[in-house]
Design a protein around this motif. Structure first.
Motif, short mmCIF file in Angstrom:
data_model
loop_
_atom_site.label_atom_id
_atom_site.label_comp_id
_atom_site.label_asym_id
_atom_site.label_seq_id
_atom_site.Cartn_x
_atom_site.Cartn_y
_atom_site.Cartn_z
N ARG A 1 58.01 7.73 -95.14
CA ARG A 1 57.13 8.61 -95.92
C ARG A 1 57.02 9.95 -95.23
N ILE A 2 56.87 10.98 -96.03
CA ILE A 2 56.55 12.33 -95.55
C ILE A 2 55.27 12.77 -96.24
N THR A 3 54.32 13.30 -95.47
CA THR A 3 53.08 13.81 -96.04
C THR A 3 52.91 15.28 -95.67
N LEU A 4 52.76 16.11 -96.68
CA LEU A 4 52.46 17.53 -96.50
C LEU A 4 51.00 17.73 -96.92
N ALA A 5 50.20 18.37 -96.08
CA ALA A 5 48.76 18.40 -96.34
C ALA A 5 48.13 19.73 -95.97
N HIS A 6 46.99 20.00 -96.60
CA HIS A 6 46.20 21.20 -96.30
C HIS A 6 44.72 20.83 -96.35
N SER A 7 43.95 21.31 -95.39
CA SER A 7 42.50 21.09 -95.35
C SER A 7 41.79 22.42 -95.39
N ALA A 8 40.87 22.57 -96.33
CA ALA A 8 40.03 23.76 -96.41
C ALA A 8 38.68 23.44 -95.77
N GLU A 9 38.34 24.13 -94.71
CA GLU A 9 37.10 23.85 -94.00
C GLU A 9 35.92 24.62 -94.58
N ASN A 10 36.22 25.70 -95.29
CA ASN A 10 35.16 26.52 -95.87
C ASN A 10 35.75 27.31 -97.03
N TRP B 1 62.77 9.53 -104.12
CA TRP B 1 61.49 9.58 -103.42
C TRP B 1 60.36 9.73 -104.43
N ASP B 2 59.38 8.83 -104.35
CA ASP B 2 58.20 8.91 -105.22
C ASP B 2 57.24 9.98 -104.69
N ILE B 3 56.59 10.68 -105.62
CA ILE B 3 55.67 11.76 -105.24
C ILE B 3 54.26 11.42 -105.72
N GLU B 4 53.31 11.49 -104.80
CA GLU B 4 51.90 11.26 -105.11
C GLU B 4 51.07 12.41 -104.56
N VAL B 5 50.14 12.92 -105.38
CA VAL B 5 49.26 14.01 -104.97
C VAL B 5 47.83 13.46 -104.85
N LEU B 6 47.25 13.61 -103.68
CA LEU B 6 45.89 13.13 -103.42
C LEU B 6 44.99 14.32 -103.13
N THR C 1 44.37 23.07 -107.77
CA THR C 1 45.31 23.06 -106.65
C THR C 1 46.23 21.86 -106.73
N ALA C 2 45.68 20.69 -107.05
CA ALA C 2 46.52 19.50 -107.19
C ALA C 2 47.58 19.71 -108.26
N LYS C 3 47.18 20.31 -109.38
CA LYS C 3 48.15 20.57 -110.45
C LYS C 3 49.19 21.59 -110.01
N LEU C 4 48.75 22.60 -109.24
CA LEU C 4 49.68 23.59 -108.73
C LEU C 4 50.75 22.93 -107.86
N GLY D 1 37.83 21.22 -99.85
CA GLY D 1 39.12 20.94 -100.48
C GLY D 1 40.09 20.27 -99.53
N GLU D 2 40.59 19.11 -99.91
CA GLU D 2 41.60 18.39 -99.14
C GLU D 2 42.74 18.01 -100.10
N HIS D 3 43.96 18.37 -99.73
CA HIS D 3 45.11 18.07 -100.58
C HIS D 3 46.26 17.53 -99.76
N SER D 4 46.85 16.44 -100.23
CA SER D 4 48.02 15.86 -99.59
C SER D 4 49.07 15.55 -100.65
N VAL D 5 50.30 15.82 -100.33
CA VAL D 5 51.41 15.43 -101.19
C VAL D 5 52.27 14.45 -100.40
N ILE D 6 52.38 13.23 -100.91
CA ILE D 6 53.09 12.17 -100.22
C ILE D 6 54.45 11.95 -100.89
N PHE D 7 55.49 12.03 -100.11
CA PHE D 7 56.84 11.69 -100.56
C PHE D 7 57.16 10.31 -99.97
N ALA D 8 57.26 9.31 -100.83
CA ALA D 8 57.47 7.93 -100.38
C ALA D 8 58.87 7.48 -100.72
N GLY D 9 59.67 7.27 -99.68
CA GLY D 9 61.01 6.77 -99.86
C GLY D 9 61.12 5.32 -99.42
N ASN D 10 62.30 4.82 -99.35
CA ASN D 10 62.50 3.45 -98.87
C ASN D 10 62.30 3.40 -97.36
#
Length: 246
Positions: free
Chosen positions: A206-215, A127-132, A146-149, A194-203
């Motif tokens: 896809r699975i996306t784990l995400a967090h949104s900071a509103e303030n 599974w490929d991993i991408e951090v947005l 946070t992205a690096k974390l 702050g908006e962060h998503s980690v995408i796991f891309a398989g064949n």
């Protein structure tokens, strides 16, 4: 978590995060005792506090750690954009005082990183991993702390160093994606906290784990929670994972 009133010193207290932390300190029933900003000498002031919260700049970290050690008070460091020599300084200070260092004080992001690590371990290298990530136009470092974390959580699960697997410079004719890379994409604009998503891309899935900071107040409340937890701990290195017990 301590229930008694805690005296806080905030380094960088006139910045956006510093002001938010001062407000969160008062809301939690504690005392904002002293603030230190650019050009100020923290050493004679930190003795007035029970705990120090540092959201200033990487260049100021060495002096801030030295002052906290001299005063014998625990310190929570939320400053991002740190380099290797600053992590060495954190480790050295942790021999004398409790040090909690994190790229993000949000409890939600802390849990997200835990889930990313679990997913990376369970899904495996196919599974490929991408951090947005996206932040406001004024943010100066990229990718975000946070992205690096989140990337480090994935890399640790795979048993590799993020510095070896990280790909954050795609431009032009890059060729096919290298196996095992952890990719990063950075967006800047507006007033996004702050908006962060980690995408796991398989064949074919896809699975996306995400967090949104509103303030940014969520980071301030998390910093206060972390500082409360740090009280009374022995000298050593700690993280927000320790605060949540994960």
């Amino acid at each position: 978590m301590s229930k008694s009133k805690i005296r806080f010193a905030i380094i960088g207290h006139k910045g956006r995060m510093g002001l938010a932390i001062a407000e969160a300190v008062e809301e939690a029933g504690h005392e904002f005792r002293v603030g230190v900003d650019l050009g100020g000498d923290p050493e004679p002031l930190l003795g007035q506090a029970d705990v120090v919260v540092d959201f200033s700049s990487p260049d100021a970290l060495a002096a801030n750690l030295k002052a906290a050690c001299s005063a014998g008070v625990p310190i929570l460091v939320g400053t991002t954009g740190l380099e290797q020599d600053q992590f060495v300084a954190l480790a050295e200070a942790a021999k004398t005082i409790p040090v909690l260092q994190t790229g993000n004080t949000s409890l939600g992001v802390t849990l997200l990183a835990h889930l990313v690590k679990e997913a990376a371990a369970k899904l495996g290298p196919d599974w490929d991993i991408e951090v947005l990530e996206m932040h406001h136009r004024m943010k100066v470092d990229a990718p975000s702390g946070t992205a690096k974390l989140l990337g480090e959580a994935a890399a640790e699960a795979r048993g590799v160093s993020l510095s070896d697997a990280m790909d954050s410079g795609r431009h032009g004719h890059t060729g096919a994606r290298r196996d095992g890379d952890i990719g990063f994409a950075t967006l800047r604009g507006g007033t996004v906290a702050g908006e962060h998503s980690v995408i796991f891309a398989g064949n074919e899935e896809r699975i996306t784990l995400a967090h949104s900071a509103e303030n940014r107040s969520i980071f301030a409340r998390g910093a206060v929670r972390g500082a409360e937890w740090l009280m009374g701990k022995p000298a050593g290195r700690y993280s927000m994972n320790d605060v949540l017990g994960i």
